[in-house]
Design an enzyme around this catalytic site. Sequence first.
Site, PDB file in Angstrom:
ATOM      1  N   ARG A   1      -0.204   5.046  -5.402  1.00 16.50           N
ATOM      2  CA  ARG A   1      -0.984   3.748  -5.280  1.00 16.50           C
ATOM      3  C   ARG A   1      -1.753   3.699  -6.421  1.00 16.50           C
ATOM      4  O   ARG A   1      -1.945   4.856  -7.094  1.00 16.50           O
ATOM      5  CB  ARG A   1      -2.057   3.973  -3.936  1.00 16.50           C
ATOM      6  CG  ARG A   1      -1.560   4.040  -2.669  1.00 16.50           C
ATOM      7  CD  ARG A   1      -1.070   2.487  -2.254  1.00 16.50           C
ATOM      8  NE  ARG A   1      -0.556   2.432  -1.078  1.00 16.50           N
ATOM      9  CZ  ARG A   1       0.678   2.412  -0.477  1.00 16.50           C
ATOM     10  NH1 ARG A   1       1.648   2.833  -1.558  1.00 16.50           N
ATOM     11  NH2 ARG A   1       0.950   2.169   0.489  1.00 16.50           N
TER      12      ARG A   1
ATOM     13  N   GLU B   1      -3.824  -5.264  -7.034  1.00 23.15           N
ATOM     14  CA  GLU B   1      -2.525  -5.983  -6.929  1.00 23.15           C
ATOM     15  C   GLU B   1      -2.746  -7.381  -6.310  1.00 23.15           C
ATOM     16  O   GLU B   1      -3.390  -7.318  -5.323  1.00 23.15           O
ATOM     17  CB  GLU B   1      -1.547  -5.162  -6.091  1.00 23.15           C
ATOM     18  CG  GLU B   1      -1.364  -3.713  -6.794  1.00 23.15           C
ATOM     19  CD  GLU B   1      -0.491  -2.682  -5.943  1.00 23.15           C
ATOM     20  OE1 GLU B   1      -0.012  -3.045  -4.930  1.00 23.15           O
ATOM     21  OE2 GLU B   1      -0.183  -1.527  -6.471  1.00 23.15           O
TER      22      GLU B   1
ATOM     23  N   HIS C   1       5.093  -3.418  -7.176  1.00 30.83           N
ATOM     24  CA  HIS C   1       5.027  -2.626  -5.795  1.00 30.83           C
ATOM     25  C   HIS C   1       6.228  -2.758  -4.631  1.00 30.83           C
ATOM     26  O   HIS C   1       5.767  -3.588  -3.824  1.00 30.83           O
ATOM     27  CB  HIS C   1       3.637  -3.142  -5.174  1.00 30.83           C
ATOM     28  CG  HIS C   1       3.167  -1.712  -4.202  1.00 30.83           C
ATOM     29  ND1 HIS C   1       1.971  -1.666  -3.732  1.00 30.83           N
ATOM     30  CD2 HIS C   1       4.199  -0.976  -3.456  1.00 30.83           C
ATOM     31  CE1 HIS C   1       1.976  -0.679  -2.771  1.00 30.83           C
ATOM     32  NE2 HIS C   1       3.113  -0.312  -2.508  1.00 30.83           N
TER      33      HIS C   1
HETATM   34  C1  8YV Z   1       4.902  -1.296   0.636  1.00 35.81           C
HETATM   35  C2  8YV Z   1       4.534   1.147   0.217  1.00 35.81           C
HETATM   36  O1  8YV Z   1       3.481  -0.800   0.210  1.00 35.81           O
HETATM   37  O2  8YV Z   1       5.173   2.194   2.473  1.00 35.81           O
HETATM   38  C3  8YV Z   1       4.495   1.858   1.784  1.00 35.81           C
HETATM   39  O3  8YV Z   1       3.454   2.845   1.853  1.00 35.81           O
HETATM   40  O4  8YV Z   1       3.953   1.604  -0.486  1.00 35.81           O
HETATM   41  C4  8YV Z   1       5.591   0.113   0.460  1.00 35.81           C
HETATM   42  O5  8YV Z   1       6.414   0.400   1.079  1.00 35.81           O
HETATM   43  C5  8YV Z   1       4.573  -1.937   1.948  1.00 35.81           C
HETATM   44  O6  8YV Z   1       5.726  -1.819   2.428  1.00 35.81           O
HETATM   45  C6  8YV Z   1       3.761  -3.225   1.807  1.00 35.81           C
HETATM   46  O7  8YV Z   1       4.336  -4.042   1.081  1.00 35.81           O
END
Ligand code: 8YV
Length: 319
Positions: free
Chosen positions: A237, A266, A285
Amino acid sequence: MKPKVVVYKKVDKKVLEFLQNTLDVTYFEDLDPQTYPIFREKLKTAEGILGAGLKVDKGLLDQAPHLKIVCNTSVGYDNLDLAAMTERKVMATNTPGVLNDTVADAIFGLLLSTARRIPELDHQVKIGQWGTIPDEEWYGVDVHHKVLGIVGMGGIGADIAKRAHYGFDMKILYHNRSHNKEAEQKYQATYCSLEELLQQSDFVCLMTPLTPETEKMFGKREFALMKKTAIFINGSRGKTVDEQALIQALQTGEILAAGLDVFVQEPVQKDNPLLNMNNVVTLPHIGSATNETRIKMAMLAAENLVAGLRGETPPNLLG
Ligand code: 8YV
């Protein structure tokens, strides 16, 4: 009467139909200033919510008095205030496992792109610069046989280690809350302190979840400990990194380059200095974003939601 639920992110038709079999679904492909007021209204009667990224805190819980379960279509759950949810007996679920290979592919892609400068060179070729710039200026650095340091050796970290070990003959160091015996045995990953990992790795790959303990885990000190030739990859993150310290480390040559799938804000702000650096490769992301995997994630979240509202223990119950 079917329990009322709100889905606030686009899901595959099959997933929606599965939910509609047993639930009264209000569906938003996304939340924006137009749909948000309707979403808030629907929260008042909702027993379940499914989607990714929505901040579920005391404020939201106050608006949703009938809520029983929140199902993330993501493995990360830093958007959920688990303590506040537990206090109100609201269950939380995530989607572990089904995305591991897909995210590991994306992270490896980012690592290779950064080391071999693929996006930068693609751009140079397309603007007609091939032949006008000496070859050496386009050289990258090797990935194979180098040292890869993985911070956060969960399922995704282990799948990155697998690729590094079998595909690229890399030596793997890792730092984690607990030892990952499987990664040690199968991929010869060696556990070490964060300091040792930072000092010895050619590639440092950050995969840890965002928690109060990991917020700004990488700052001035961590980048200073890294090799000047090191490449930093963030697939966790944005907030696990002090972004200003990263910008400075890249500007001053304290590290060589970075590959980033995540940012503090983001979508990333247009004036973020990271966007003007040739030695930074960015992604929006998108680690888990393939059609196949996003369907699996949404279906798993849907199964959790259905189970939870049926009075069963959801398969991926958190907390
Ligand atoms: C995306 C992720 O954030 O699964 C997670 O924790 O970081 C990613 O797969 C999520 O799917 C939202 O778009």
